[in-house]
Design an enzyme around this catalytic site. Structure first.
Site, PDB file in Angstrom:
ATOM      1  N   ASP A 188      34.985  45.543  13.790  1.00  0.00           N
ATOM      2  CA  ASP A 188      36.131  46.277  14.324  1.00  0.00           C
ATOM      3  C   ASP A 188      35.770  47.032  15.601  1.00  0.00           C
ATOM      4  O   ASP A 188      35.041  48.025  15.557  1.00  0.00           O
ATOM      5  CB  ASP A 188      36.642  47.250  13.249  1.00  0.00           C
ATOM      6  CG  ASP A 188      37.948  47.904  13.643  1.00  0.00           C
ATOM      7  OD1 ASP A 188      38.539  47.514  14.669  1.00  0.00           O
ATOM      8  OD2 ASP A 188      38.387  48.805  12.907  1.00  0.00           O
TER       9      ASP A 188
ATOM     10  N   SER B   8      44.898  43.942  15.518  1.00  0.00           N
ATOM     11  CA  SER B   8      45.086  45.380  15.273  1.00  0.00           C
ATOM     12  C   SER B   8      46.397  45.859  15.884  1.00  0.00           C
ATOM     13  O   SER B   8      46.599  45.820  17.096  1.00  0.00           O
ATOM     14  CB  SER B   8      43.927  46.173  15.868  1.00  0.00           C
ATOM     15  OG  SER B   8      44.208  47.547  15.723  1.00  0.00           O
TER      16      SER B   8
ATOM     17  N   MET C 180      32.049  49.218  12.236  1.00  0.00           N
ATOM     18  CA  MET C 180      32.578  49.673  13.525  1.00  0.00           C
ATOM     19  C   MET C 180      31.636  49.253  14.648  1.00  0.00           C
ATOM     20  O   MET C 180      30.449  49.594  14.643  1.00  0.00           O
ATOM     21  CB  MET C 180      32.757  51.191  13.546  1.00  0.00           C
ATOM     22  CG  MET C 180      33.819  51.734  12.603  1.00  0.00           C
ATOM     23  SD  MET C 180      35.419  50.911  12.706  1.00  0.00           S
ATOM     24  CE  MET C 180      35.819  51.137  14.437  1.00  0.00           C
TER      25      MET C 180
ATOM     26  N   MET D 188      44.753  57.222  11.993  1.00  0.00           N
ATOM     27  CA  MET D 188      43.876  58.262  12.566  1.00  0.00           C
ATOM     28  C   MET D 188      44.525  59.628  12.409  1.00  0.00           C
ATOM     29  O   MET D 188      45.720  59.777  12.688  1.00  0.00           O
ATOM     30  CB  MET D 188      43.656  57.996  14.049  1.00  0.00           C
ATOM     31  CG  MET D 188      43.118  56.607  14.335  1.00  0.00           C
ATOM     32  SD  MET D 188      42.976  56.344  16.101  1.00  0.00           S
ATOM     33  CE  MET D 188      42.398  54.655  16.141  1.00  0.00           C
TER      34      MET D 188
ATOM     35  N   HIS E 211      42.952  50.617   7.634  1.00  0.00           N
ATOM     36  CA  HIS E 211      41.671  51.265   7.955  1.00  0.00           C
ATOM     37  C   HIS E 211      41.923  52.758   8.140  1.00  0.00           C
ATOM     38  O   HIS E 211      42.517  53.162   9.138  1.00  0.00           O
ATOM     39  CB  HIS E 211      41.134  50.605   9.244  1.00  0.00           C
ATOM     40  CG  HIS E 211      39.904  51.234   9.803  1.00  0.00           C
ATOM     41  ND1 HIS E 211      39.493  50.998  11.106  1.00  0.00           N
ATOM     42  CD2 HIS E 211      38.978  52.078   9.268  1.00  0.00           C
ATOM     43  CE1 HIS E 211      38.380  51.661  11.332  1.00  0.00           C
ATOM     44  NE2 HIS E 211      38.043  52.330  10.251  1.00  0.00           N
TER      45      HIS E 211
ATOM     46  N   ASP F 194      45.461  50.755  11.753  1.00  0.00           N
ATOM     47  CA  ASP F 194      44.559  51.895  11.955  1.00  0.00           C
ATOM     48  C   ASP F 194      45.271  53.226  11.770  1.00  0.00           C
ATOM     49  O   ASP F 194      46.225  53.526  12.490  1.00  0.00           O
ATOM     50  CB  ASP F 194      43.998  51.849  13.388  1.00  0.00           C
ATOM     51  CG  ASP F 194      42.985  50.740  13.570  1.00  0.00           C
ATOM     52  OD1 ASP F 194      42.057  50.644  12.755  1.00  0.00           O
ATOM     53  OD2 ASP F 194      43.132  49.970  14.541  1.00  0.00           O
TER      54      ASP F 194
ATOM     55  N   MET G  16      40.951  56.265   9.098  1.00  0.00           N
ATOM     56  CA  MET G  16      40.009  57.121   9.832  1.00  0.00           C
ATOM     57  C   MET G  16      40.484  58.557   9.643  1.00  0.00           C
ATOM     58  O   MET G  16      40.980  59.211  10.564  1.00  0.00           O
ATOM     59  CB  MET G  16      39.997  56.718  11.320  1.00  0.00           C
ATOM     60  CG  MET G  16      39.244  55.416  11.546  1.00  0.00           C
ATOM     61  SD  MET G  16      39.676  54.615  13.098  1.00  0.00           S
ATOM     62  CE  MET G  16      41.102  53.698  12.565  1.00  0.00           C
TER      63      MET G  16
ATOM     64  N   HIS H   5      45.703  44.305  10.833  1.00  0.00           N
ATOM     65  CA  HIS H   5      44.796  45.449  10.766  1.00  0.00           C
ATOM     66  C   HIS H   5      45.572  46.683  11.211  1.00  0.00           C
ATOM     67  O   HIS H   5      46.147  46.721  12.300  1.00  0.00           O
ATOM     68  CB  HIS H   5      43.580  45.224  11.673  1.00  0.00           C
ATOM     69  CG  HIS H   5      42.529  46.278  11.540  1.00  0.00           C
ATOM     70  ND1 HIS H   5      41.632  46.319  10.489  1.00  0.00           N
ATOM     71  CD2 HIS H   5      42.248  47.359  12.309  1.00  0.00           C
ATOM     72  CE1 HIS H   5      40.833  47.369  10.628  1.00  0.00           C
ATOM     73  NE2 HIS H   5      41.199  48.022  11.718  1.00  0.00           N
TER      74      HIS H   5
END
Ligand code: DX5
Ligand code: ZN
Length: 216
Positions: free
Chosen positions: A175, A8, A137, A37, A66, A35, A68, A33
């Site tokens: 994750d 990540s 998650m 957010m 991913h 992320d 979020m 990966h």
């Protein structure tokens, strides 16, 4: 299928992002990966399109993005353009999940659904055959370096059974809080993809840690 490892980028050094991307390129890792957010769906803001594009510029492996964020449909095309190969949206953020999945696929990306620790796997019953990945998650999303939630083993086994039952090809990605102590039990429970942020980037030898996560 041999399991995959997806370090990540959230735990990388953003002042040396090219160096860290090259490290993953030269490792046994399979995916990046990434992320995203938004400070609304989760209580943290990570980074946006310019950073994803910068990663993509150097990455020699697929970008597993991913999201979020609330209202992910708005940004599906933009993430495709930024370089996403796999795009996961949160079950909890999508009112019309089936439509969102079709939207992702129509842009030529693999489609994933992420579920929070409190969300039962049974909610995926009618979407599992349509998706390529479930991002399970194992911490509450929002931050790297959190403690692994033990109930994940049980959920992973349930999800594996659901996937088999529905003849789905979906991979199970774990994750949050994955480390050298719990990854084997996760694989035994049915995990296909291990995300690891803190475990990789805080280790003395990230290349070796990735290699260890690839062993069974
Ligand atoms: C958490 C993120 C994770 C995070 C994992 O909200 O979705 O991908 O980067 O980090 P570690 O492995 O440090 O828990
Ligand atoms: Zn993630």
């Amino acid at each position: 299928m041999a399991h995959l490892v997806a370090p990540s980028i959230l735990s990388a050094d953003f002042a040396n992002i090219q160096r860290d991307v090259e490290m993953i390129n030269s490792s046994n890792a399979d995916w990046f990966h990434v992320d995203i957010m938004d400070g609304v769906f989760v209580p943290n803001i990570s980074f946006g399109f310019p950073v994803v594009k910068a990663i993509k510029k150097h990455a020699k492996k697929p970008l597993d993005v991913h999201l979020m964020i609330v209202d992910p449909d708005k940004y599906v095309q933009a993430f495709k353009e930024a370089g996403a190969d796999i795009l996961s949206v949160h079950f909890e953020a999508c009112t019309h999940l089936h439509r969102t999945i079709q939207n992702i696929k129509s842009h030529g990306m693999k489609a994933g659904v992420a579920i929070n620790p409190h969300t039962p796997v049974s909610v995926l019953e009618d979407i599992i055959a349509d998706i390529d990945l479930v991002c399970m998650m194992s911490v509450n999303p929002g931050f790297g370096g959190q403690k692994f939630i033990e109930n994940t083993y049980h959920k992973t086994a349930l999800l594996k059974a659901l996937i088999k039952n529905k003849n789905s090809q979906a991979l199970i990605e774990i994750d949050g809080g994955v480390d050298l102590n719990n990854y084997k039990k996760l694989l035994q429970s049915g995990a296909d993809v291990l995300v690891a942020g803190n475990t990789v980037f805080s280790s003395k030898n990230p290349l070796q840690t990735i290699a260890e996560l690839k062993t069974i």
